[in-house]
Design an enzyme around this catalytic site. Structure first.
Site, PDB file in Angstrom:
ATOM      1  N   LYS A 194       0.949  -1.172  -0.017  1.00 40.49           N
ATOM      2  CA  LYS A 194       0.050  -0.135  -0.025  1.00 40.49           C
ATOM      3  C   LYS A 194       0.738   1.162   0.066  1.00 40.49           C
ATOM      4  O   LYS A 194       1.849   1.199   0.143  1.00 40.49           O
ATOM      5  CB  LYS A 194      -0.912  -0.118   1.151  1.00 40.49           C
ATOM      6  CG  LYS A 194      -1.880  -1.286   1.219  1.00 40.49           C
ATOM      7  CD  LYS A 194      -2.815  -1.234   2.360  1.00 40.49           C
ATOM      8  CE  LYS A 194      -3.891  -2.365   2.311  1.00 40.49           C
ATOM      9  NZ  LYS A 194      -5.059  -2.210   3.137  1.00 40.49           N
TER      10      LYS A 194
ATOM     11  N   PHE B 273     -15.874   2.141   6.796  1.00 40.61           N
ATOM     12  CA  PHE B 273     -14.318   2.540   6.291  1.00 40.61           C
ATOM     13  C   PHE B 273     -14.000   2.638   4.834  1.00 40.61           C
ATOM     14  O   PHE B 273     -13.114   2.951   4.380  1.00 40.61           O
ATOM     15  CB  PHE B 273     -13.343   1.752   7.094  1.00 40.61           C
ATOM     16  CG  PHE B 273     -13.765   0.196   6.701  1.00 40.61           C
ATOM     17  CD1 PHE B 273     -13.156  -0.239   5.755  1.00 40.61           C
ATOM     18  CD2 PHE B 273     -14.098  -0.461   7.725  1.00 40.61           C
ATOM     19  CE1 PHE B 273     -13.070  -1.657   5.443  1.00 40.61           C
ATOM     20  CE2 PHE B 273     -14.403  -1.921   7.357  1.00 40.61           C
ATOM     21  CZ  PHE B 273     -13.715  -2.532   6.320  1.00 40.61           C
TER      22      PHE B 273
ATOM     23  N   THR C 200      -4.958  -7.901  10.291  1.00 48.20           N
ATOM     24  CA  THR C 200      -5.598  -6.708   9.567  1.00 48.20           C
ATOM     25  C   THR C 200      -4.955  -5.350  10.467  1.00 48.20           C
ATOM     26  O   THR C 200      -4.435  -4.520  10.007  1.00 48.20           O
ATOM     27  CB  THR C 200      -6.938  -6.501   9.317  1.00 48.20           C
ATOM     28  OG1 THR C 200      -7.129  -7.862   8.634  1.00 48.20           O
ATOM     29  CG2 THR C 200      -7.434  -5.434   8.565  1.00 48.20           C
TER      30      THR C 200
ATOM     31  N   ARG D 238       2.903  -6.351   9.259  1.00 46.29           N
ATOM     32  CA  ARG D 238       2.188  -5.506   9.805  1.00 46.29           C
ATOM     33  C   ARG D 238       2.589  -5.011  11.575  1.00 46.29           C
ATOM     34  O   ARG D 238       2.414  -3.789  11.614  1.00 46.29           O
ATOM     35  CB  ARG D 238       0.557  -5.757   9.870  1.00 46.29           C
ATOM     36  CG  ARG D 238      -0.039  -5.913   8.424  1.00 46.29           C
ATOM     37  CD  ARG D 238      -1.312  -6.498   8.237  1.00 46.29           C
ATOM     38  NE  ARG D 238      -2.081  -6.150   6.941  1.00 46.29           N
ATOM     39  CZ  ARG D 238      -2.943  -6.959   6.514  1.00 46.29           C
ATOM     40  NH1 ARG D 238      -3.366  -7.831   7.286  1.00 46.29           N
ATOM     41  NH2 ARG D 238      -3.643  -6.683   5.656  1.00 46.29           N
TER      42      ARG D 238
ATOM     43  N   GLU E 289      -8.873 -11.607  -7.396  1.00 45.09           N
ATOM     44  CA  GLU E 289      -8.086 -10.432  -7.390  1.00 45.09           C
ATOM     45  C   GLU E 289      -6.651 -10.411  -8.286  1.00 45.09           C
ATOM     46  O   GLU E 289      -6.385  -9.446  -8.695  1.00 45.09           O
ATOM     47  CB  GLU E 289      -7.493 -10.621  -5.878  1.00 45.09           C
ATOM     48  CG  GLU E 289      -8.834 -10.071  -4.987  1.00 45.09           C
ATOM     49  CD  GLU E 289      -8.514  -9.981  -3.470  1.00 45.09           C
ATOM     50  OE1 GLU E 289      -7.023  -9.997  -3.070  1.00 45.09           O
ATOM     51  OE2 GLU E 289      -9.209  -9.618  -2.782  1.00 45.09           O
TER      52      GLU E 289
HETATM   53  P1  CMP Z   1      -7.069  -4.997   3.492  1.00 44.78           P
HETATM   54  O1  CMP Z   1      -6.460  -6.696   3.887  1.00 44.78           O
HETATM   55  O2  CMP Z   1      -6.565  -4.058   2.378  1.00 44.78           O
HETATM   56  O3  CMP Z   1      -8.885  -5.220   3.454  1.00 44.78           O
HETATM   57  C1  CMP Z   1      -9.548  -4.060   3.710  1.00 44.78           C
HETATM   58  C2  CMP Z   1      -9.115  -2.878   4.347  1.00 44.78           C
HETATM   59  O4  CMP Z   1      -9.978  -2.027   4.902  1.00 44.78           O
HETATM   60  C3  CMP Z   1      -7.929  -3.602   5.411  1.00 44.78           C
HETATM   61  O5  CMP Z   1      -6.857  -4.081   4.955  1.00 44.78           O
HETATM   62  C4  CMP Z   1      -7.834  -2.224   6.274  1.00 44.78           C
HETATM   63  O6  CMP Z   1      -6.664  -1.568   5.959  1.00 44.78           O
HETATM   64  C5  CMP Z   1      -8.962  -1.310   6.026  1.00 44.78           C
HETATM   65  N1  CMP Z   1      -9.851  -1.090   7.458  1.00 44.78           N
HETATM   66  C6  CMP Z   1     -10.309  -0.082   7.948  1.00 44.78           C
HETATM   67  N2  CMP Z   1     -10.964  -0.119   9.054  1.00 44.78           N
HETATM   68  C7  CMP Z   1     -11.243  -1.680   8.720  1.00 44.78           C
HETATM   69  C8  CMP Z   1     -12.066  -2.780   9.752  1.00 44.78           C
HETATM   70  N3  CMP Z   1     -12.611  -2.235  10.919  1.00 44.78           N
HETATM   71  N4  CMP Z   1     -12.183  -3.890   9.574  1.00 44.78           N
HETATM   72  C9  CMP Z   1     -11.323  -4.380   8.479  1.00 44.78           C
HETATM   73  N5  CMP Z   1     -10.647  -3.687   7.452  1.00 44.78           N
HETATM   74  C10 CMP Z   1     -10.412  -2.385   7.835  1.00 44.78           C
END
Ligand code: CMP
Length: 147
Positions: free
Chosen positions: A11, A59, A93, A104, A128
């Site tokens: 990212k 979000f 995440t 992360r 994807e």
């Molecule tokens: P990613 O794996 O790219 O998939 C969706 C993205 O949304 C996640 O990583 C986070 O960066 C973002 N995000 C922000 N808030 C949330 C949340 N509450 N739950 C999950 N993903 C979130």
């Protein structure tokens, strides 16, 4: 074990921090080979389409605006159990919940700026990878055992 393909995105925060190489090294060290790689500035439409599954989530707007705030690195990774292996290497995440030694935990600053995206299932991985790469842009090569 099965050889799988999965999508990885470094990212905009990963590019801003100058850690593209460190992130790719973590995948390679664990036997995941980048078989397609492209640095790209996503358009709003591309980011919205990619994250369409989240479009009703609170979000979503922030997620899309962050993903287009700078270029990203798109990669197809190939290796044994690539989908699960990628997720293990990335960590949870929310970096606050990510295990020590994961990307992360070591590099991300928040759930929004969480440095990497990885497909969450084999089915989504296929979708994807195909969203960003044509089959002719993907080049498998001999893979090695996980170290
Ligand atoms: P990613 O794996 O790219 O998939 C969706 C993205 O949304 C996640 O990583 C986070 O960066 C973002 N995000 C922000 N808030 C949330 C949340 N509450 N739950 C999950 N993903 C979130």
């Amino acid at each position: 074990m099965a050889i799988e393909r999965t999508l990885s995105i470094i990212k905009p925060d990963g590019l801003e921090k100058g850690i593209i190489g460190k992130i790719i090294a973590r995948f390679e060290e664990k036997g995941l080979k980048p078989v397609a790689v492209r640095l790209q500035q996503l358009s709003q439409q591309e980011a919205e389409g990619f994250y369409a599954v989240h479009k009703e989530r609170p979000f979503f707007k922030d997620l899309v605006s962050f993903m287009i705030s700078g270029p990203v690195v798109l990669m197809a990774l190939e290796g044994e159990n690539a989908v699960a292996a990628n997720r293990e290497i990335m960590g949870a995440t929310n970096p606050a919940n990510a295990a020590p030694g994961t990307i992360r935990r070591d590099f991300a600053t928040s759930i929004d700026k969480n440095t990497v995206h990885g497909s969450d299932s084999l089915e989504n991985a296929a979708k994807e990878v195909a969203y960003f790469f044509r089959e002719t842009e993907i080049h498998s090569y001999a893979w090695t055992e996980k170290k």
